[in-house]
Each structure stands twice: as structure tokens, then as C-alpha cells.
Design a protein around this motif. Structure first.
Motif, mmCIF file in Angstrom:
data_model
loop_
_atom_site.group_PDB
_atom_site.id
_atom_site.type_symbol
_atom_site.label_atom_id
_atom_site.label_comp_id
_atom_site.label_asym_id
_atom_site.label_seq_id
_atom_site.Cartn_x
_atom_site.Cartn_y
_atom_site.Cartn_z
ATOM 1 N N ALA A 144 3.876 56.438 19.485
ATOM 2 C CA ALA A 144 4.278 55.591 20.619
ATOM 3 C C ALA A 144 5.471 54.731 20.243
ATOM 4 C CB ALA A 144 3.104 54.719 21.075
ATOM 5 N N GLY A 145 5.479 54.214 19.019
ATOM 6 C CA GLY A 145 6.565 53.365 18.565
ATOM 7 C C GLY A 145 7.886 54.094 18.472
ATOM 8 N N ILE A 146 7.892 55.277 17.861
ATOM 9 C CA ILE A 146 9.155 56.001 17.711
ATOM 10 C C ILE A 146 9.651 56.479 19.073
ATOM 11 C CG2 ILE A 146 8.159 58.271 17.142
ATOM 12 C CD1 ILE A 146 11.366 56.703 15.635
ATOM 13 N N GLU A 147 8.747 56.862 19.961
ATOM 14 C CA GLU A 147 9.165 57.264 21.310
ATOM 15 C C GLU A 147 9.790 56.091 22.061
ATOM 16 O OE1 GLU A 147 5.757 59.005 23.243
ATOM 17 O OE2 GLU A 147 5.639 60.620 21.761
ATOM 18 N N THR A 148 9.310 54.889 21.800
ATOM 19 C CA THR A 148 9.832 53.697 22.461
ATOM 20 C C THR A 148 11.212 53.324 21.946
ATOM 21 O OG1 THR A 148 7.588 52.870 22.825
ATOM 22 C CG2 THR A 148 9.375 51.252 22.937
ATOM 23 N N ILE A 149 11.416 53.398 20.628
ATOM 24 C CA ILE A 149 12.691 52.930 20.062
ATOM 25 C C ILE A 149 13.767 53.999 19.981
ATOM 26 C CG2 ILE A 149 11.623 51.049 18.780
ATOM 27 C CD1 ILE A 149 11.961 52.810 16.242
ATOM 28 N N LEU A 150 13.389 55.254 19.987
ATOM 29 C CA LEU A 150 14.366 56.334 19.818
ATOM 30 C C LEU A 150 15.532 56.246 20.808
ATOM 31 C CD1 LEU A 150 14.619 58.568 17.751
ATOM 32 C CD2 LEU A 150 13.412 60.085 19.309
ATOM 33 N N PRO A 151 15.295 55.986 22.091
ATOM 34 C CA PRO A 151 16.427 55.893 23.020
ATOM 35 C C PRO A 151 17.354 54.703 22.750
ATOM 36 C CG PRO A 151 14.356 56.158 24.215
ATOM 37 C CD PRO A 151 14.010 55.901 22.781
ATOM 38 N N LEU A 152 16.867 53.684 22.047
ATOM 39 C CA LEU A 152 17.671 52.497 21.769
ATOM 40 C C LEU A 152 18.570 52.647 20.545
ATOM 41 C CD1 LEU A 152 14.891 49.793 22.210
ATOM 42 C CD2 LEU A 152 16.580 50.523 23.903
ATOM 43 N N LEU A 153 18.211 53.521 19.633
ATOM 44 C CA LEU A 153 18.907 53.600 18.344
ATOM 45 C C LEU A 153 20.398 53.916 18.453
ATOM 46 C CD1 LEU A 153 16.152 55.233 16.107
ATOM 47 C CD2 LEU A 153 16.888 52.836 16.147
ATOM 48 N N PRO A 154 20.835 54.885 19.271
ATOM 49 C CA PRO A 154 22.281 55.131 19.342
ATOM 50 C C PRO A 154 23.065 53.900 19.809
ATOM 51 C CG PRO A 154 21.093 56.982 20.272
ATOM 52 C CD PRO A 154 20.080 55.883 20.042
ATOM 53 N N HIS A 155 22.539 53.177 20.787
ATOM 54 C CA HIS A 155 23.211 51.971 21.274
ATOM 55 C C HIS A 155 23.235 50.885 20.199
ATOM 56 C CE1 HIS A 155 24.735 49.085 24.145
ATOM 57 N NE2 HIS A 155 23.749 48.253 23.837
ATOM 58 N N MET A 156 22.126 50.749 19.484
ATOM 59 C CA MET A 156 22.067 49.753 18.413
ATOM 60 C C MET A 156 23.102 50.068 17.331
ATOM 61 S SD MET A 156 17.918 49.333 18.148
ATOM 62 C CE MET A 156 17.921 48.105 16.846
ATOM 63 N N LEU A 157 23.203 51.327 16.932
ATOM 64 C CA LEU A 157 24.178 51.712 15.907
ATOM 65 C C LEU A 157 25.601 51.506 16.403
ATOM 66 C CD1 LEU A 157 22.447 54.898 14.507
ATOM 67 C CD2 LEU A 157 22.799 52.730 13.296
ATOM 68 N N SER A 158 25.841 51.803 17.660
ATOM 69 C CA SER A 158 27.161 51.577 18.237
ATOM 70 C C SER A 158 27.536 50.097 18.162
ATOM 71 C CB SER A 158 27.201 52.066 19.684
ATOM 72 O OG SER A 158 28.435 51.734 20.283
ATOM 73 N N GLN A 159 26.597 49.245 18.503
ATOM 74 C CA GLN A 159 26.864 47.803 18.430
ATOM 75 C C GLN A 159 27.128 47.365 16.994
ATOM 76 O OE1 GLN A 159 23.735 45.601 20.361
ATOM 77 N NE2 GLN A 159 24.805 45.693 22.317
ATOM 78 N N LEU A 160 26.341 47.879 16.046
ATOM 79 C CA LEU A 160 26.561 47.534 14.635
ATOM 80 C C LEU A 160 27.952 47.924 14.167
ATOM 81 C CD1 LEU A 160 23.294 48.358 12.649
ATOM 82 C CD2 LEU A 160 24.329 46.130 13.070
ATOM 83 N N ASP A 161 28.466 49.012 14.734
ATOM 84 C CA ASP A 161 29.782 49.502 14.347
ATOM 85 C C ASP A 161 30.905 48.900 15.185
ATOM 86 O OD1 ASP A 161 28.556 51.033 12.401
ATOM 87 O OD2 ASP A 161 28.526 52.849 13.626
ATOM 88 N N GLY A 162 30.585 47.876 15.994
ATOM 89 C CA GLY A 162 31.594 47.181 16.776
ATOM 90 C C GLY A 162 31.821 47.745 18.152
ATOM 91 N N GLY A 163 30.954 48.651 18.606
ATOM 92 C CA GLY A 163 31.087 49.229 19.937
ATOM 93 C C GLY A 163 30.822 48.215 21.030
#
Length: 165
Positions: A144-163
Motif C-alpha cells: 500500500a505504501g509503495i503504491e501510494t508514493i510511486l506516483p509522487l517520486l518523479p515529481h519529487m526528483l524533478s524538484q530536487l534537481d531544480g525542476g
């Protein structure tokens, strides 16, 4: 699912005394690793014993190899050796409290004991920032946890990289 995390190095760390001794099969870590692979991530998976030192060592090793996403499973409850959140807190520079709040809310709808999870999430400091998220050790909660966060990870990484937001 698309390859949203194509070539992103992710680390899954299973925290369990019994699994680290080979007395129990690691099903939650495998489920998380499989979910990350399904969206194109390159995944490292380790199993360590409970406790601050073992978890902290695994977290440091994962970030040292360049993992951008580190997901732990296990050690988030209130058992005597559950110290995954404490180890994680010592390595994150900026907490992300909304992630564990969301995870407890989602899991709590079907499992009242989700309120006992002390898992945290945050971003490391340093030249290569990584996202670290603690998930519970039970198979159903980890899924349940990975299904919940998986859609957020690309956006989070983009923000970390200055997106853009």
C-alpha cells in the motif's frame, strides 16, 4: 506503467532481525523492489538487522553509491529494536512530514494499527540529494505504501534537481 523512473538508482532496505538471519523470507522488500523496477528504476536491495547502527550504515551505503530514492521497510513500529526512524532522522537534512502523514492516513482506513507506524521521510543533504522514505514491514502495508508514493517520486526528483513545481 510507464518508465517514469527509467535509470534512476533506487535502494530498498529491509530492516528485520529474522530476515537478516534467514529465519523469515523478505516479502515486503521484494514487493517494493518489484514495484520500483516496474517503472524502470535500477534497484539495489539489502537486508539488515534492526537497530540504529545497522540501518544508518545501510542508508549511508545506499546514498554513497548514488541512490536517489531509498525506501526502507520494517523497524517503524514500537517494538524494542524498532529504530529505523531514528536512524533515518540522523541522515536527512530536510524532513517531508506530509509523506508519512499520507501513508498513515491511507493505511489507517483499513488497518487501525497503522497509527503505530513511526516512519518518517526526508531529503538528504550533500552533493547528491536523495529521498528517504520509511515504510512498515508488513507485506500489505509495504505494498500500500509503495503504491501510494510511486506516483509522487518523479515529481519529487524533478524538484530536487531544480525542476518547476
Amino acid at each position: 506503467m510507464s518508465d517514469e523512473l527509467h535509470d534512476v538508482l533506487c535502494s530498498v532496505i529491509t530492516v528485520s532481525d529474522r530476515a537478516s538471519r534467514g529465519e523469515r523470507k523478505d516479502t515486503s522488500g521484494k514487493a517494493i523492489a518489484d514495484a520500483l523496477k516496474s517503472v524502470g528504476a535500477d534497484v539495489e536491495h539489502t537486508v539488515v538487522s534492526d537497530g540504529v547502527d545497522s540501518v544508518l550504515g545501510a542508508l549511508r551505503a545506499s546514498t554513497a553509491t548514488g541512490a536517489r530514492v531509498v525506501i526502507t521497510t520494517g523497524g517503524t513500529g514500537i517494538a524494542p529494536r524498532d529504530f529505523t526512524p531514528e536512524a533515518t532522522a540522523s541522515i536527512i537534512a530536510r524532513p517531508i512530514p506530509g509523506i508519512p502523514e499520507m501513508l498513515r492516513r491511507v493505511s489507517g482506513e483499513s488497518v487501525p494499527t497503522a497509527a503505530l507506524s513511526r516512519g518518517i521521510a526526508g531529503v538528504t543533504g550533500g552533493p547528491i540529494n536523495a529521498i528517504i522514505i520509511n515504510l512498515p514491514g508488513s507485506l500489505d502495508s509495504a505494498k500500500a505504501g509503495i503504491e501510494t508514493i510511486l506516483p509522487l517520486l518523479p515529481h519529487m526528483l524533478s524538484q530536487l534537481d531544480g525542476g518547476d513545481h
